[in-house]
Design an enzyme around this catalytic site. Structure first.
Site, PDB file in Angstrom:
ATOM      1  N   HIS A 276       0.691  -1.102  -0.004  1.00 39.05           N
ATOM      2  CA  HIS A 276       0.021   0.008  -0.102  1.00 39.05           C
ATOM      3  C   HIS A 276       0.888   1.132  -0.006  1.00 39.05           C
ATOM      4  CE1 HIS A 276      -2.922  -2.985   1.375  1.00 39.05           C
ATOM      5  NE2 HIS A 276      -3.890  -2.308   0.955  1.00 39.05           N
TER       6      HIS A 276
ATOM      7  N   ASP B 209      -4.787  -6.141  -7.905  1.00 38.47           N
ATOM      8  CA  ASP B 209      -4.982  -5.238  -6.600  1.00 38.47           C
ATOM      9  C   ASP B 209      -5.376  -3.786  -6.682  1.00 38.47           C
ATOM     10  OD1 ASP B 209      -5.134  -4.773  -3.708  1.00 38.47           O
ATOM     11  OD2 ASP B 209      -3.376  -5.966  -3.417  1.00 38.47           O
TER      12      ASP B 209
END
Length: 435
Positions: free
Chosen positions: A256, A329
């Site tokens: 992230h 993702d």
């Protein structure tokens, strides 16, 4: 469950075979428009044959219809007709319904931080409204509901233990029960795709992002749990997703916020990372999510797996034999945005083998980039059709190719966090040595 999975795999095999022949590409009519349009797509009369239904639907789609199917954005608000500044700034329209009518995405994903999750009846109203706004082809409505640490629909759903607790029981049957409970509750809300189970093997105790989200650190035991969970989701009639391919278990960087590098050799990958994904494929998993990780021994380019044709097409499709949907993702994560702009990332993900572009941070830029790549031939229409065919086949297998079931709010209130479902959670905790 066996019938549904068999139908799904039949359709997927057909879709894969269509790759060499061009599938519906040669039969499709000329593109009607190459910009977002509000006019509904033509919905063909369904054929009794599942594969033919997919091909007939594909043949009736314009290029913009097809490009829209590749995207799964976040939309903002508690209702499909709720206006928000966030929707205006991101999509140029006021409401989620208007965004769907304009761009015709293949799906959407729900999050509490987007204002999507407030109460059971509200979520049901939202998902029904989103489906009603989708012209021609129903939506995949997804949630990132792993349970435990990642529980996007908490506190509405049953508080089930994390994957690590389930793994500690040593009983795949409990992984299957937990997935069936989750799937049943999601479907009652109008959610038809879960981004679970996690198929990563958490072999690095310093892993900052996986940890208890994984079933454990033994590849073979994790594989059994993952396969059981896939079957549990199918028992409930919900599509499942194994993630994060080719494996996110041996990292010390959170994708992230950065770009993890995993230095596993091919032999180590086969032994440590691959078994749960192989098991998921064998169990008929609907989708596989890519990881924003670099594995230089698998692909020396330096690109994350999400943008790697060697990994997504070479390993996952050609070697593991996966014929279903590949989702990226989230494309707003730092790990995939290091080297390329947000438009180029979307194009490269499709060229690598992805089918669904999840949560692009600049949707108009990504949409325009993919459309331009199709117009220029960089993404051939045959390649576009392969992705759309897989997405349509998934929808057909889950019974939403032509008409999405309407969720019932009163039933959802009875189903979610029911005594029977809480009992499953209690038994899992007890089997794991908890209270």
């Amino acid at each position: 469950m066996r019938v549904v999975v068999a139908v799904m795999m039949t359709g997927l095999v057909m879709g894969c075979a269509g790759q060499s022949a061009g599938g519906g590409a040669s039969a499709a009519p000329a593109a009607r428009t190459e910009t977002p349009a509000s006019a509904p797509s033509r919905t063909p009369t369904p054929s009794p044959d599942p594969a033919s239904q997919v091909e007939e639907t594909l043949a009736g789609m314009s290029v913009s219809d097809k490009v829209g199917q590749l995207f799964m954005p976040v939309l903002y608000g508690a209702r499909a007709d709720t206006a928000s500044q966030e929707n205006r700034s991101r999509y140029g329209v006021a409401t989620p319904a208007e965004m769907i009518e304009k761009y015709r995405p293949g799906g959407v994903i729900l999050f509490p931080w987007a204002g999507n999750v407030k109460s059971v009846k509200q979520v049901v109203s939202l998902t029904n409204g989103l489906q009603a706004a989708s012209p021609g082809i129903p939506l995949l409505i997804a949630a990132d509901q792993e349970n435990g640490k990642v529980s996007r629909l908490s506190p509405l759903v049953t508080d089930l233990p994390s994957a690590s607790v389930i793994g500690a029981t040593g009983k795949p049957s409990l992984a299957r029960e937990a997935a069936e409970v989750t799937g049943t509750e999601l479907l009652a809300l109008g959610v038809n795709l879960d981004f679970a189970p996690v198929a990563d093997v958490n072999i690095n105790p310093r892993n900052p992002v996986i940890g208890p989200r994984a079933y454990g650190d033994d590849p073979d035991e994790v594989a059994k749990m993952v396969a059981a969970a896939v079957r549990g989701f199918h028992d409930a009639g919900v599509a499942s997703t194994a993630k994060h391919f080719p494996g996110h278990g041996d990292t010390t960087v959170d994708s992230h916020t950065g770009l993890p590098v995993i230095d596993h050799s091919r032999e180590q990958w086969e032994k440590l990372d691959a078994p749960p994904f192989r098991a998921a494929v064998e169990a008929g998993v609907d989708a596989v999510m890519s990881a924003h990780v670099v594995m230089p021994k698998l692909d020396p380019s330096g690109d994350p797996a999400t943008l790697s044709k060697k990994i997504l097409t070479g390993l996952l499709r050609e070697e593991l034999g996966f014929t279903g949907v590949i989702s990226t993702d989230a494309l707003d994560m730092a790990g995939v945005r290091k080297r390329y702009g947000d438009g180029e990332v979307a194009v490269r993900a499709i060229l690598a083998g992805a089918d669904i572009l999840l949560m692009p941070p600049d949707f108009p830029k990504a949409y325009k980039a993919v459309m331009s790549a199709v117009k220029s031939g960089r993404i051939s229409e045959e390649r576009l059709d392969r992705s759309v065919r897989r997405i349509l086949t998934l929808k057909q297998a889950r019974g939403i190719l032509h008409e999405a079931p309407k969720a019932d709010a009163e039933r959802a209130v009875r189903v979610l966090d029911s005594p029977a479902h809480r009992e499953v959670a209690r038994r899992i905790n007890a089997a794991a040595g908890g209270s």
